[in-house]
Design an enzyme around this catalytic site. Structure first.
Site, PDB file in Angstrom:
ATOM      1  N   ASP A  21      -3.307  43.238 -17.356  1.00 13.17           N
ATOM      2  CA  ASP A  21      -2.873  42.387 -18.463  1.00 13.17           C
ATOM      3  C   ASP A  21      -2.155  43.214 -19.518  1.00 13.17           C
ATOM      4  OD1 ASP A  21      -3.911  40.077 -17.411  1.00 13.17           O
ATOM      5  OD2 ASP A  21      -5.751  40.112 -18.599  1.00 13.17           O
ATOM      6  N   GLY A  47      -6.407  39.057 -14.183  1.00 10.20           N
ATOM      7  CA  GLY A  47      -6.332  38.311 -12.934  1.00 10.20           C
ATOM      8  C   GLY A  47      -7.537  37.396 -12.835  1.00 10.20           C
ATOM      9  N   SER A  50     -10.354  38.509 -10.343  1.00 13.03           N
ATOM     10  CA  SER A  50     -11.005  39.737 -10.803  1.00 13.03           C
ATOM     11  C   SER A  50     -11.858  39.474 -12.038  1.00 13.03           C
ATOM     12  CB  SER A  50      -9.956  40.805 -11.100  1.00 13.03           C
ATOM     13  OG  SER A  50     -10.569  41.988 -11.558  1.00 13.03           O
ATOM     14  N   GLU A 148      -4.017  31.866  -7.389  1.00 15.56           N
ATOM     15  CA  GLU A 148      -3.042  32.909  -7.708  1.00 15.56           C
ATOM     16  C   GLU A 148      -2.573  33.633  -6.447  1.00 15.56           C
ATOM     17  OE1 GLU A 148      -3.683  34.197 -12.296  1.00 15.56           O
ATOM     18  OE2 GLU A 148      -5.039  35.141 -10.871  1.00 15.56           O
ATOM     19  N   LEU A 229     -13.407  21.599 -20.779  1.00 19.36           N
ATOM     20  CA  LEU A 229     -12.752  20.826 -21.829  1.00 19.36           C
ATOM     21  C   LEU A 229     -12.551  21.613 -23.116  1.00 19.36           C
ATOM     22  CD1 LEU A 229     -14.897  17.611 -21.243  1.00 19.36           C
ATOM     23  CD2 LEU A 229     -12.513  17.951 -20.526  1.00 19.36           C
ATOM     24  N   LYS A 232     -14.596  21.027 -26.328  1.00 20.42           N
ATOM     25  CA  LYS A 232     -15.489  19.894 -26.045  1.00 20.42           C
ATOM     26  C   LYS A 232     -16.550  20.239 -24.996  1.00 20.42           C
ATOM     27  CE  LYS A 232     -11.981  16.306 -26.914  1.00 20.42           C
ATOM     28  NZ  LYS A 232     -10.735  17.087 -26.786  1.00 20.42           N
ATOM     29  N   ASP A 261     -12.295  31.872 -16.722  1.00 24.70           N
ATOM     30  CA  ASP A 261     -12.810  32.834 -15.747  1.00 24.70           C
ATOM     31  C   ASP A 261     -14.266  33.172 -16.040  1.00 24.70           C
ATOM     32  OD1 ASP A 261     -10.253  32.867 -14.669  1.00 24.70           O
ATOM     33  OD2 ASP A 261      -9.641  34.573 -15.886  1.00 24.70           O
ATOM     34  N   GLY A 296      -9.685  40.409 -25.491  1.00 21.12           N
ATOM     35  CA  GLY A 296      -9.568  40.912 -24.121  1.00 21.12           C
ATOM     36  C   GLY A 296     -10.098  39.914 -23.122  1.00 21.12           C
TER      37      GLY A 296
END
Length: 314
Positions: A21, A47, A50, A148, A229, A232, A261, A296
């Site tokens: 990133d 990712g 990951s 992805e 959400l 929410k 993630d 991060g």
């Protein structure tokens, strides 16, 4: 989930992508042809797959991540990140390509983000790669994948996992047109509001909208639908019940990158311990709730002790 107790935890296997990133914070996005000054820059691991593996690993899951990497400095970053989080890896080294990278713009005032992902070697993940790792996938208690990497690889992995009786989770991110068969292979599908709209054509602006979108996904053959959400919380929707789980707040939002993630990694870790679905969703909301209070992606993922402490506070 329980720490310090005798709990049988089944293995988790996640198929997905690692990218490095490159995160830029600024007051706004530049217009086409415009250059603006940013407020900060950070390079770190990312990712979706990951990040989910790191989230599960930091929660104490027995986690293996399956992917392709280039043979370069970003691959070294990936392996160091996984080692620190307790993630085992099944890496297919791919010297003819590069380890993926992502551009992330973060709006300073809100923490909202816009992202471009170039997956590199991970775009070469093939059904043949999946066949070569069929034993790993079939030995899992929970299998997770996203979109992805190529969809045909995700589809074959879900087929193998379903055939072995493994709990299957598809996080349909980024949203894409999917073959009808893939839905029937999923015990859980976990889109956010935008992805749910892309998959169903139903705009998700309320919890009732989310229920309608979830019904549409159930009709495609999904076992259970979990729509995240944002502020929410999340909706767990099955043919028998529909439960709205409010957000679990851990403090002011700093950055939303990686929140989905964190949620999916937390969900997989909880289900691998045999936690019933509604409590697993609440646990996952707590994992995401902590992650957004920190900058991060992978570094923001909390430990099991932090999540349990947050839930204990109510």
């Amino acid at each position: 989930m329980a720490s310090g107790q005798s709990v049988v935890t089944k293995p988790v296997v996640i198929l997905g992508v690692f990218v490095a990133d490159t995160a830029y914070r600024a007051d706004r996005q530049p217009r086409m042809g415009e250059t603006i000054l940013g407020n900060s820059f950070k390079l770190g691991p990312g990712g979706k797959g990951s990040n989910q593996a790191v989230a599960a690993g930091k929660l104490g899951a027995d986690i293996t991540f399956l992917t392709r990497l280039g043979v370069d400095a970003f691959a070294d970053m990936a392996k160091a990140t996984w080692k620190d989080a307790g993630v085992k890896s099944a890496v297919i080294d791919t010297p003819q390509s590069y380890t993926g990278a992502a551009y992330i713009f973060i709006e300073e005032t809100t923490g909202n983000n816009a992202i471009i992902v170039s997956p590199g070697a991970a775009m070469l993940i093939s059904p043949e790669d999946i066949e070569a790792n069929a034993g790993l996938i079939g030995s899992a208690g929970v299998f997770v994948t996203q979109l992805e990497q190529p969809i045909d690889a995700a589809l074959r992995a879900l087929e193998i996992a379903r055939g072995a009786g493994v709990i299957t989770i598809l996080n349909p991110a980024p949203a894409a047109k999917l073959p009808d068969r893939i839905y029937t292979l999923c015990d859980y599908v976990t889109p956010n509001e935008t992805e749910a709209e892309e998959l169903t054509g139903i705009k998700v602006a309320s919890i009732d909208d989310a229920r309608r979108a979830a019904d549409s996904l159930l009709q495609k053959g999904v076992g259970s639908v979990i729509i995240t959400l944002g502020e929410k919380g999340a909706l767990l929707h099955t043919v028998d019940r529909s439960d709205h789980v409010p957000v679990v707040s851990a403090g002011p939002v700093v950055e939303t990158t990686g929140a989905g993630d964190a949620f999916n990694g937390g969900l997989a870790a909880a289900l691998a311990q045999g936690v019933e679905p509604l409590q697993a969703v609440r646990f996952a909301c707590a994992v995401a709730g902590i992650s957004v209070t920190r900058p991060g992606t992978a570094p923001s993922m909390p430990t099991l002790q932090e999540v349990e402490a947050l839930l204990a506070r109510g």
